[in-house]
Structures are given as structure tokens and as C-alpha cells.
Enzyme design. Structure first.
Site, PDB file in Angstrom:
ATOM      1  N   ALA A 231       1.162  -1.286  -0.387  1.00 37.33           N
ATOM      2  CA  ALA A 231       0.199   0.397  -0.342  1.00 37.33           C
ATOM      3  C   ALA A 231       0.655   1.521  -0.294  1.00 37.33           C
ATOM      4  O   ALA A 231       0.624   1.676  -0.462  1.00 37.33           O
ATOM      5  CB  ALA A 231      -1.169   0.074   1.771  1.00 37.33           C
ATOM      6  N   ASP A 232       1.844   1.457   0.694  1.00 38.45           N
ATOM      7  CA  ASP A 232       2.100   2.503   1.220  1.00 38.45           C
ATOM      8  C   ASP A 232       3.920   2.686   0.190  1.00 38.45           C
ATOM      9  O   ASP A 232       4.636   3.737   0.464  1.00 38.45           O
ATOM     10  CB  ASP A 232       3.303   2.886   2.207  1.00 38.45           C
ATOM     11  CG  ASP A 232       3.850   1.648   3.278  1.00 38.45           C
ATOM     12  OD1 ASP A 232       3.953   1.706   4.479  1.00 38.45           O
ATOM     13  OD2 ASP A 232       4.726   1.334   1.921  1.00 38.45           O
ATOM     14  N   LEU A 233       4.420   1.299  -0.867  1.00 37.35           N
ATOM     15  CA  LEU A 233       5.695   1.977  -0.899  1.00 37.35           C
ATOM     16  C   LEU A 233       5.843   2.800  -1.970  1.00 37.35           C
ATOM     17  O   LEU A 233       6.374   3.539  -2.059  1.00 37.35           O
ATOM     18  CB  LEU A 233       5.528   0.067  -1.855  1.00 37.35           C
ATOM     19  CG  LEU A 233       6.983  -0.160  -2.771  1.00 37.35           C
ATOM     20  CD1 LEU A 233       8.248   0.258  -1.177  1.00 37.35           C
ATOM     21  CD2 LEU A 233       7.651  -1.343  -3.375  1.00 37.35           C
TER      22      LEU A 233
ATOM     23  N   GLY B  64       3.747   5.568  -2.648  1.00 36.74           N
ATOM     24  CA  GLY B  64       3.355   6.504  -2.267  1.00 36.74           C
ATOM     25  C   GLY B  64       4.700   7.289  -1.682  1.00 36.74           C
ATOM     26  O   GLY B  64       4.525   8.478  -1.349  1.00 36.74           O
ATOM     27  N   CYS B  65       5.271   6.921  -1.355  1.00 40.21           N
ATOM     28  CA  CYS B  65       6.218   7.770  -1.079  1.00 40.21           C
ATOM     29  C   CYS B  65       7.644   8.047  -1.922  1.00 40.21           C
ATOM     30  O   CYS B  65       7.640   9.148  -2.089  1.00 40.21           O
ATOM     31  CB  CYS B  65       8.045   6.132  -0.422  1.00 40.21           C
ATOM     32  SG  CYS B  65       6.671   4.991   0.272  1.00 40.21           S
TER      33      CYS B  65
END
Lengths: 536, 113
Positions: B66-68, B70-71
Site C-alpha cells: 500500500a505505501d511503497l 506512496g513514497c
């Protein structure tokens, strides 16, 4: 957007590793290339958790072994209590046979640890003890920024690696026909022949010129039965001593023999030239003759006994060792040990036979554990003697104590392909003597030199970090997956961990830790006197 | 001896003891500030750190898949991923699906190491 030149200079790891100047694809194990990086967890309740440790108690004393760095520490009561506190209440200590020793930990905030111990200990002591336990890697602090204590990053040894020992297959033939012989009754399945003097001299030259800074190198006379080529040995000892003197190095000699050729004249030569002798003998007649037979099938015990006694009587310059092989039906370690000690051997060592599982002579699972029981009893006696500065001469315990004492973090189980090489009868170099005459494991020759590409390939593939299943095991840096040849025989691939004896070896190392602490606490001088002197 | 609660037994353990003594001697000279300089988000990426002890991600509050991604595009989440906007444009080319292919993502190391 401006670009910083320093950021531009970062390149992907795969590109770095692709250049020949680096270590190729090594390492590829996810456990090593993604080694845990501790950034400092962002918790608002800083506290402590257990690291990977094996804790053990002897009498009222508490000890901890830190597998990642192979270090052994004694703990005081407070240190021990802190570690106990970090163990979840329901979690039992793992038994030695289990690979993972710290499966469960719990995060205990410092705000709880200190009050829990304060009734009995002073606050400053508690804090100091936590710091010390952290310093040795027994626990980690969470909620702080810290480096963490990781296993050393895997790397290949520096090259070229200096040679220390060459094992010469001076006689690719044997007069005995022991059924369990890894050398296929002495000739490794190849034509019977003797090493030539020229090849032997080249071997010594190779050893001396590739020995780096070593002041002492060792030549091992091996076979087959090395004394079938006595003439070569006589000449080579003088040649090697001269060549060593010119190179400013000392050459030591040892030999493994079946004792059938030991006449008084031979024994006096061995003694005069300070050639260390290791005799392959399995114990009393009823055990020895089971498998140490002539090719006719007749046992060799009655023939070698008087010769061995002569050897023990006349050879006074080096300790004489017995090397017994344990096979199906031969698990009476103590009986064999005392028999051989009473004959006069200084050291007696036992090796469970290397075998494929289906071999007639293979030890069964139950027999392996019988052997362990016998080892344990002898180990206890070893400790009692060591406390009083006496040496029992049981090599298996001396070996494990010597490993534990040094605390070397090993990436390879032994020196094979590193400081030790085997030389075949024709001068070809092999990983070790056990791989003699195996084309697949040839690594150059004493004439053309070591095949460095093949050596590097071997060292990459055999590196502990490549052995699946070893990464979480608490004895990994001592065992390193076990003997390459054993893995090759048992599993068909020399880079495979010897998974068939993991539990056994963990138990043995656990016994070793127990012995180590029991001797070290009352009598640390034992190690200076008996263990440090054994050398590599 | 610096350590009071822990006794070194083997030679390796003695190195720790000596090291602790050495640290005590030099402690006053240590520079404690700036020990953890921020190097932005382009130094290393360590997916193993973002999984739980069993290698799974479902129990984490910010699952890796999910956050990869978003970085790097807006840098709102301080995860350790390379700067893909300017310097490492092809960083995730071999990773079609983060959930499936994250092991193929590369590490970024300083040149010359």
C-alpha cells in the site's frame, strides 16, 4: 529542480556487483542482502527485547551464548533476571536441539523493567546491567536509535588465501579393504599408483611458495596407506626441511596410517623426524575387525596390535592419536576409548562414519543418539579431569572446546579449499583429501597452480550465507553446515547443509558449551595449558 | 573491568569487554550530535524491514504494497526508497506489481563502495 552531485553518484547495487572487480552475484541470500537495518523504532515506550541468544545454567550460575558473534558470557543474578523478564511468561527455554533459541520475546518498557527489579537491585545497577547486556548483543533496545548487533556481513576471505596444509595422497592404494572407506578401499576408484618423488617435491614447493605469512606449514602423508610409499616419504622429509629452511619456514609432518607397515625401523624414522602419527583403529578386536579387514575379509586387529604398541613405546617426539570410526553396531564409545587409552594413545577421537543413508555400515538414527549419550558421559569425565589440570585426551571434546574458546565466526566448516588442499597421486589439487581423484573437485595442480576461479566459485557456493536452513540456527557459525564431503556423500551436493544431523550437532555443541563454562569458571588455565597449544 | 554484570568467558567475549573499556575511555570525545544524519529517501530500500517476522504484510498498519509507491512521488511517507523522479528513473522497472515482485527491487548503494 536542482540535482545534487552526491546523489547522482548512487548506483543500484546490482550494477556494482556486476563488475568483475567486486564479488559477482554474491551474496544472493535474502537473509544476507536484506540484513536487518535498525533505524530506531518510533515507539513512545522505549524498552528492551531479547536478541538471539542461548541461555544456560550450571548449578546456580547463569550463562549466555550469543550466536551471531560466537561469544560466551557469564551473567550475574541481575543480568540473568533481566533476560528472564523479557521472555514471555508462557515461553519455555528452547531445547538445544531446536534451531531457533529465542522464538519468543516480548517488548518490556524500561518503565516496567526497573520497578520489577528494584526491590532487590539498585536502579543504577539495573540500568548498567541493561547497557551491558545490550553491549554484548543479548538484548536490544527498542525506541532508541542504535546500531544493533548484526552478524558480520558475509564476505569472501581475502585472496589469495595463504596455504597452511597439504594432504598428499602419496599412495593411491591400500593393503586393507575396510568396508566403510571413503577412498573406496584406498584407490578412490582410480588406477592404483604411487606418487612420484618429483610430484611430492613440487607439492612442497607449491605449499611453501603459497603460504603467505605462515611461519609453519604442515605436510600430511595420506593415502590409501601412505607407508606403501615409504621411500618417497623418507626423501621428501629431508627435501621439505631444506626447502623450508631456505624459505624461513618450519615444515611439520603428520601421517594417517593403518599401522600394518609399522616395523621398528619405520617407527624410529617417524620418531626421529618428528612425524606425528594418527592411527586408524576402531577399538577392541570385536569392533575393529567388523570392518577394518584385509581385502580377504580377515580382520586386521591381531596384526596391528603389536605394531601399535611398539609405536606407542618407541615414538617419543610427538603425541600419537587414535582415530576410530563409528559404524553400524559400533557405538560403545567408552569401551573403545578406554581400550585405546590403555594401549597408550595420547588422544582418541571418534568420527561417525560418512555414509549414504542406505549403506550397510551406516549408523542408524538411534545409534547416533547412543553415541551422543556415550560422548556426554566421557565429556563429563573430561570436565572433572580438566578442573584438576588433567587431560583426558578425548579429541572430540578438545576440538569443540577449542572452537568455543576462540569464538571464531565461521563461514565455512573447515579449511578445505582455503588453507588446506588435497594433492592427488599425480599432483592434482583437490578441495581436501576426501575428494582426491575426483575430477569434479579438481582445483588445479601443484605444477600449474591453484585454479583460483574454481576456488572462488567454490567459496561463493559453499558460504554459510548460501545455505538455506542455516540462517536461523544458533550453532551456524560453529557448524557452518558441516563437512562438504559428508554433504556430497549423503545429499549429492557439497554445498548442501548436512540436515540429517542438525539436531545431533546442536546437542553436541550444547554439551560443549556446558563443558566450557564448567571448566572455564574454576580453571581458566586449562585452556592456556591444553587447548591453546593444540594450534589450528 | 568495565562490565560488572557480565563476565567474558571465551576469547571473542573478551574482545567485547575490551571494546567496552575502550568506549568508556573515549566517551568524552564522542560527537553525539549529528550521529544520525538524514540522507533523505534515496539511500537504501529494505523491504524485509517492512514485513512482519513471518514475512507477511497483512498484520502491519501500513502494508508494504500500500505505501511503497506512496513514497517516491510525493515523499510524504519517510520510507527508504530511492528518488525515482530524478535519479533512478528505472528503479522499479522489474517490479510490475509491488505485492508480487517487491523482492526484485534493487538496492541503491553509494558509488565506489
Amino acid at each position: 529542480m536542482s540535482q545534487s552531485p552526491s546523489i547522482q553518484s548512487f548506483v543500484p547495487l546490482s550494477r556494482l556487483l556486476a563488475t568483475p572487480a567486486t564479488l559477482g552475484e554474491f551474496p544472493t541470500s535474502p537473509h544476507t542482502s536484506f540484513a536487518p537495518v535498525v533505524f530506531g523504532d518510533l515507539t513512545d515506550r522505549p524498552g528492551a527485547e531479547l536478541s538471539e541468544i542461548r541461555q544456560f545454567r550450571i548449578g546456580g550460575k547463569s550463562y549466555v551464548f550469543v550466536p551471531a558473534v560466537t561469544a560466551i558470557f557469564g551473567l550475574d543474578e541481575l543480568g540473568s533476571e533481566i533476560l528472564e523478564l523479557l521472555r514471555p511468561p508462557q515461553a519455555q527455554s528452547a531445547s538445544a536441539t531446536e534451531a531457533v533459541q529465542t522464538p519468543a520475546t516480548r517488548h518490556v518498557p524500561l518503565a516496567e523493567i526497573i520497578p520489577a527489579l528494584q526491590p532487590r537491585h539498585h536502579r543504577s545497577d539495573i540500568v548498567a546491567a541493561i547497557k551491558e547486556l545490550r553491549g554484548i548483543g543479548a538484548l536490544r533496545l527498542v525506541g532508541f536509535r542504535e546500531e544493533g548487533l548484526n552478524s558480520p556481513a558475509p564476505q569472501l576471505p581475502p585472496m589469495p588465501f595463504p596455504q597452511r596444509t597439504l594432504v598428499l595422497n602419496v599412495a593411491n592404494d591400500c593393503n586393507l579393504g575396510c568396508s566403510y572407506c571413503f577412498a573406496a578401499q584406498g584407490d578412490y576408484g582410480t588406477p592404483k599408483r604411487m606418487m612420484s618423488e618429483e610430484t611430492a617435491r613440487r607439492s612442497v614447493d607449491f605449499l611453501l611458495s603459497n603460504s603467505g605469512n605462515h611461519k609453519t606449514v604442515t605436510v600430511v602423508f595420506f593415502g590409501g596407506e601412505p607407508l606403501m610409499n615409504l621411500k618417497l616419504i623418507r626423501g621428501l622429509v629431508d627435501y621439505a626441511n631444506d626447502a623450508g629452511a631456505k624459505a624461513g619456514k618450519e615444515v611439520e609432518f603428520t601421517m594417517t596410517t593403518n599401522a600394518t607397515y609399522l616395523t621398528r625401523e619405520v617407527i624410529d624414522f617417524l620418531s626421529e623426524k618428528r612425524i606425528g602419527v594418527s592411527v586408524s583403529i576402531d577399538g577392541p578386536k570385536q569392533y575393529h575387525d567388523l570392518r577394518r579387514t584385509y581385502k580377504s575379509g580377515n580382520g586386521s586387529y591381531d596384526f596391528i596390535r603389536p605394531r601399535v604398541l611398539d609405536l606407542l613405546n618407541r615414538h617419543k617426539t610427538r603425541p600419537i592419536a587414535a582415530r576410530a570410526t563409528l559404524t553400524h553396531g559400533v557405538t560403545a564409545v567408552q569401551e573403545c576409548f578406554w581400550h585405546l587409552k590403555e594401549m597408550g594413545f595420547h588422544e582418541v577421537g571418534f568420527a561417525p562414519v560418512t555414509s549414504a543413508a542406505q549403506d550397510e555400515f551406516a549408523l542408524t538414527h538411534d545409534e547416533m543418539w547412543q553415541v551422543m549419550d556415550e560422548f556426554r558421559q566421557l565429556a563429563n569425565l573430561y570436565v572433572e579431569k580438566a578442573i584438576h589440570n588433567q587431560h583426558l585426551g578425548f579429541s572430540n571434546v578438545s576440538n569443540i572446546l577449542s572452537e568455543l574458546h576462540a569464538g571464531v565466526v565461521k563461514a565455512y566448516p573447515c579449511g578445505a579449499g582455503l588453507g588446506l588442499l588435497g594433492v592427488g597421486a599425480d599432483g592434482d589439487l583437490y578441495l581436501c583429501h576426501r575428494f582426491s581423484e575426483s575430477r569434479e573437485h579438481r582445483m588445479g595442480s601443484v605444477r600449474e597452480g591453484l585454479d583460483e576461479a574454481k576456488q572462488e566459485q567454490f567459496l561463493r557456493q559453499a558460504h554459510l550465507s548460501r545455505k538455506s536452513g542455516c540462517q536461523l540456527c544458533w550453532v551456524r557459525h560453529i557448524c557452518s553446515g558441516g563437512c562438504h564431503h559428508e554433504a556430497y556423500t549423503r545429499h549429492g551436493a557439497l554445498h548442501t547443509p548436512n540436515a540429517h544431523y542438525c539436531e545431533w550437532i546442536r546437542t553436541w555443541i550444547d554439551i560443549g558449551l556446558d563443558c566450557y563454562a564448567r571448566i572455564m569458571d574454576p580453571n581458566p588455565f586449562f585452556f592456556e595449558k591444553f587447548i591453546d597449544k593444540r594450534g589450528a | 573491568m568495565t562490565m560488572k554484570h557480565v563476565r567474558a568467558l571465551n576469547k571473542k567475549a573478551r574482545l567485547f569487554e575490551e571494546n567496552a573499556e575502550q568506549r568508556k575511555k573515549t566517551r568524552d570525545e564522542d560527537v553525539v550530535a549529528l550521529q544520525a544524519p538524514s540522507l533523505g529517501c534515496s539511500l537504501i530500500f529494505d523491504p524485509g524491514w517492512e514485513t512482519d517476522s513471518a514475512g507477511g504484510v497483512t498484520g502491519l498498519c501500513q502494508p508494504v504494497e500500500a505505501d511503497l509507491y506512496g513514497c517516491y512521488d510525493d515523499c510524504w511517507w519517510p520510507a527508504q526508497v530511492p528518488d525515482q523522479l530524478t535519479n533512478h528513473l528505472t528503479w522499479s522497472d522489474s517490479c510490475a506489481s509491488a505485492e508480487r515482485d517487491w523482492r526484485k527491487l534493487d538496492l541503491i548503494y553509494p558509488e565506489g563502495t
